[in-house]
Design a protein around this motif. Structure first.
Motif, short mmCIF file in Angstrom:
data_model
loop_
_atom_site.label_atom_id
_atom_site.label_comp_id
_atom_site.label_asym_id
_atom_site.label_seq_id
_atom_site.Cartn_x
_atom_site.Cartn_y
_atom_site.Cartn_z
N ARG A 18 49.26 29.24 10.73
CA ARG A 18 47.96 29.27 11.39
C ARG A 18 46.83 29.74 10.47
O ARG A 18 45.67 29.42 10.70
N ILE A 19 47.14 30.57 9.50
CA ILE A 19 46.07 31.17 8.69
C ILE A 19 46.14 30.68 7.24
O ILE A 19 45.22 30.04 6.74
N PRO A 72 45.99 26.52 6.56
CA PRO A 72 44.67 25.88 6.72
C PRO A 72 43.68 26.30 5.63
O PRO A 72 42.84 25.51 5.23
N LEU A 73 43.81 27.52 5.17
CA LEU A 73 42.82 28.00 4.20
C LEU A 73 43.10 27.50 2.79
O LEU A 73 42.19 27.44 1.97
#
Ligand code: ATP
Ligand code: MG
Lengths: 290, 346, 265
Positions: C176-177, C180-181
């Protein structure tokens, strides 16, 4: 993500590295070991490859004048190419550095972009340019600089021109990277203290980008020494370099053990040169690198 | 037993101990500040409490339960990082809702709680923005809402105000304190700003080189600094090297240079350090000691005078009453009451 | 900003001309209506571009696409976890492992070519896509690894920690973190790896079989026989495609930073 502590003894990082490790071990380490083993085998037309542990191939590569010539030609050529690339690439990088940002990014794209274009395509361009009826020759004749077309194809000059073209962006890139770390205020400070532009360049800029120049030259040198496509197309069979010789031994003469010995010598020579060079440079420029 | 107990915490990075035997007990609902200079181990302490960093030694217990085997995602601790650490690819509402989502809170309740949390930090109308579209102060409040919305057992704030301008910082101090009272949550604030610590905390723990050197109510820590480090770190202090020459209970007679005066505290005979706060020294007509004004500095609500005196340089602070300041170079007499001269340990 | 003097600009003009000349010439020659190499002085013709369509350059192009796509994807898949290990964990042998993963940069492609030729024929994998793709994975792995590392190192660690303490498990944090980054960095890495693989000749010459022959190898074989407008047209088409990719890449992350790894020792 994140481990609980920098000294955790978990196996997770090893698990995460495992796929890449397996790929490199199987498709890099194993083949290199095999080629090393292969270089100690022997070969004759009649019997083909014979297993064994013999130094015949190395003795041939290291004592035969034919191979001496090829290795000398390859490394001499690489040296010259690195030198020329440094002589034209360093000023170009500095000119880029001094451009207005918009121009600079446009020209960076122009100069670095060709690195993404296949070496083959770029070499082909030179073959077209340098051919007997190529544009360079037409221009030379038209300008009265030559009365007959000059032969560039299958000459050292042709190979060097084309390889400089192929590799000089690496030099620009290396110098550019070190220029980017240069504090612009330092140059301004030099000027404000009364130094001339040239003095600033010589006493302030060049010493600071020396590591970039040196590492750029090393990159160009090693890539030139192992270049294959350009020497083989522009230099042809008459001006063989090490890589082309190895190719012929493998795919034409079928003498794999000898080819393996040739590339092993090339690899070892390259690694030794790189390490020795780094060593010398680090000793000399220890302060700058810190 | 206190709600949060840290005992004998040690964390080494390589050979240096960032936290070196730290003990701290925080009561439920209490607001405690960890105050100390840069590099004294405040962030490391916080990260050990949150579970990101594993201590080399020592124990962390929350509500009597040892945390050693509990990973951060099971500790139910809300943390606001110095850099805010908002999720840049999520909206404000998604940022705040992330913890609720992880707790599988139902959609409807989640939305209500996000709205409540954003109202609490007065950001209701910005819920669909992305972090990069917010000012520093707004980002900081999102980070606070994100930490509070999960109703954590413990709230950890790592220099949450250090990136704000002076005015916003003062507003946020009060705001955070009010929110903390309202929610009644046990909070640890890390800061190296003494004013922040004094304003916000129930108790202040002053740290130096990985340990807590003094802990107490802001007033106590200010009035009775444990040592010279604390006295200069919490507010200003004139530190005077002196010699104990006589005593009567806690009232000591000390001599410094050509001057003898009385000071409060306990110390064996011999050299001591006496601390006098600048605002506790006053100009007098008669008595006191002679001094000369080196320079007077205008600070807005007060004047700060640097004086040459037989005790060395002294700093003196006077409220700005509108009266004319004393001119530089003028000879003056200054005095203080014996209660305000504190003999320090060490 | 200091400005360049007139001599500097003359030098710069010559340098740029030198860099562009062969590329421009190839493109011009490709439009010749003649049957031999010449600048199109008598009209412009697309004859040679049409000739590509029926030639065996087309299957070679598809082979190159397959190999480069597969190799770049596999390289990315193995380098992301390796980069995570390097960027997020301290462990014995970390530096040695990183050096090992970057070592393909040190080995000349001619050496890799003969080594893989021997190796693949020894284990019976020569002549199929599998061996060829993994040979390419090895040479592009340093690029994907570096870009994945740069993306991870450039990321604020506290963002991951924040999600972790909000209740996310480590895998959720990654999904989730973290992922995507770092996707923009990974996309740049994939693209540069794709181009590297697509252009690779020296090693592939040894490893490709007639059925898996890539475009550069096909062109090389063609050029060693004769240099004609057909291969110039293929080159012009390649230049055109590369320019498009180059602009995409430059948008993603800046060409100079992407290429920094190329040829670095
Ligand atoms: N990951 C790490 N690796 C090595 N040393 C570290 C690490 N984290 C912190 N340190 C060291 O530990 C000491 C304490 O660091 P910490 O971040 O806890 O200080 P701090 O009190 O929060 O300081 P600041 O007020 O500047 O934020 C410092 O000397 C720092 O250099
Ligand atoms: Mg800190």
């Amino acid at each position: 993500m994140a481990e609980r502590s920098p000294t955790s003894h978990s196996l997770t990082p090893y698990g995460l590295s495992a796929p890449a490790f397996i790929v490199c071990a199987v498709f890099l380490a194993a083949p290199l070991i095999m080629v090393l083993a292969l270089s100690f085998n022997t070969f004759t037309m009649a019997t083909g490859i014979q297993p064994g542990f013999r130094l015949d191939n190395y003795i041939e590569v290291l004592t035969d004048d034919y191979f001496h010539l090829i290795f000398a030609r390859t490394f001499g050529m690489a040296l010259l190419i690195a030198l020329i690339a440094a002589l034209i690439g360093t000023p170009e990088a500095y000119i880029l550095h001094r451009m207005a940002p918009a121009w600079r990014s446009a020209f960076l794209l122009v100069i670095l972009g060709p690195l993404l274009v296949s070496v083959l395509v770029r070499t082909l361009g030179w073959a077209v340019l340098l051919g007997r009826n190529g544009i360079v020759n037409s221009a030379l004749v038209a300008l009265g600089l030559a009365d007959r077309p000059v032969e560039f194809m299958y000459t050292m000059t042709g190979v060097i021109v084309a390889l400089v073209h192929v590799l000089v962006p690496f030099h620009v890139l290396a110098v550019w990277a070190s220029l980017r770390r240069l504090d612009p205020a330092v140059e301004a400070a030099g000027l404000s203290l009364g130094a001339s532009q040239f003095t600033v360049l010589r006493r302030i800029v060049v010493p600071q980008i020396m590591p970039g120049i040196l590492s750029g030259s090393l990159i160009v040198f090693t890539l030139a020494a192992s270049a294959f496509a350009t020497p083989s197309i522009i230099g042809g069979r008459r001006l063989k370099v090490v890589a082309v010789t190895a190719y012929d031994e493998f795919l034409n003469s079928q003498n794999w053990p000898l080819g393996a010995a040739i590339v092993t010598v090339l690899l070892v020579a390259t690694v030794v040169i790189v390490l020795a060079y780094n060593r010398a440079v680090e000793r000399r420029y220890a302060q700058v690198f810190q | 037993m206190a709600f949060l107990e840290l005992s004998g915490l040690i964390k080494r990075f390589g050979t240096v101990a960032a936290v070196d035997g730290l003990d701290l007990a925080v009561e439920r609902g209490e607001f405690v500040s960890l105050l100390g200079p840069s590099g004294c181990g405040k962030t490391t302490t916080l990260h050990m409490i949150a579970g990101f960093v594993e201590p080399n030694a020592g124990r962390i217990a929350v509500d009597g339960r040892d945390m050693a085997a509990v990973p951060p995602n099971r500790r139910n601790i809300g943390i606001v990082f110095q850099s805010y650490a908002l999720f840049p690819h999520m909206t404000v509402a998604e940022n705040v809702g992330f913890g609720l989502e992880m707790r599988a809170v139902a959609e409807a309740e989640r939305r209500a709680r996000i709205a409540d949390a954003l109202d609490l930090v007065r950001l209701g109308e910005l819920s669909q923005r992305f972090p990069r579209q917010l000012s520093g102060g707004q980002q900081q409040r999102v980070a606070l809402a994100r930490a509070l919305v999960i109703r954590p057992d413990l709230l950890l704030l790592d220099e949450p105000l250090s990136n704000l301008d002076a005015k916003l910082r003062e507003e946020m101090r009060v705001e955070i304190r009010l929110i903390q009272r309202q929610v009644g949550i046990t909070t640890i604030l890390v800061t190296h700003d003494q004013a922040e610590a004094l304003v916000m905390s129930d108790r202040i723990a002053v740290m130096e080189r990985g340990r807590i050197v003094q802990i107490g109510r802001p007033v106590d820590a200010y009035e009775n600094p444990a040592n010279a480090f604390v006295s200069t770190f919490l507010g200003r202090a004139n530190l005077i090297r002196a010699e104990v020459v006589g005593r009567q209970g806690r009232r000591l007679r000390v001599s410094a240079g050509s001057v003898e005066f009385e000071a409060e505290g306990e110390a064996p005979d011999g050299p001591v350090t006496v601390s006098i706060r600048p605002e506790r020294i006053g100009f007098v007509e008669i008595g006191g000691i002679e001094a000369r004004v080196k320079v007077g500095l205008f600070m807005g609500e007060h004047w700060l005078y640097r004086l040459d005196s037989p005790l060395g340089e002294l700093t003196l602070c006077q409220p700005n009453t509108g009266a004319l300041p004393i001119a530089d170079g003028q000879a003056v007499r200054v005095a203080w009451s014996a209660d305000n001269a504190r003999v320090l340990h060490g | 900003m200091t400005r360049n003097g007139p001599w500097a600009l003359v030098f710069h003009g010559l340098f740029v001309a030198f860099i562009l000349a062969p590329l421009v010439v190839v493109c011009l020659v490709a439009f010749t209506p003649e049957g031999y190499l010449s600048l199109p002085t008598r009209g412009v013709s697309l004859r040679w571009f049409r000739a590509i369509l029926g030639s065996d350059f087309i299957p070679a192009f598809y082979n190159s696409m397959i190999v480069a796509t597969a190799a770049a994807s596999i390289a990315l898949l193995v380098s992301v976890p390796a980069a995570l290990a390097t960027a997020r964990y301290q462990f014995a042998g970390r530096d040695a492992l990183t050096a090992f993963f970057l070592s393909p940069l040190m080995v000349p492609h001619i050496v890799l070519g003969v080594a893989l030729l021997k190796f693949l024929s020894e284990i019976g994998l020569s002549g199929n896509y599998f061996g060829l793709v993994f040979a390419h994975v090895v040479i592009i792995l340093p690029f994907t690894l570096r870009l994945a590392l740069a993306a991870l190192v450039g990321m604020d660690r506290a963002v991951e920690w924040a999600a972790w303490s909000l209740g996310a498990s480590q895998t959720t944090v990654f999904r989730r973190i973290t992922l995507p980054l770092i996707v923009p960095g990974l996309a740049g890495g994939w693209l540069i790896a794709f181009i590297q693989s697509f252009d690779e000749l020296t090693m592939t010459v040894f490893v490709a079989s007639p059925s898996t022959m890539t475009l550069p190898v096909r062109m090389f074989n063609h050029v060693t026989d004769n240099i004609d407008p057909l291969v110039a047209a293929v080159s012009a088409a390649l230049i055109f495609l590369t320019v498009i990719l180059m602009f995409i890449l430059d948008r993603f992350c800046g060409l100079d930073r992407l290429l920094a790894g190329k040829g670095a020792r």
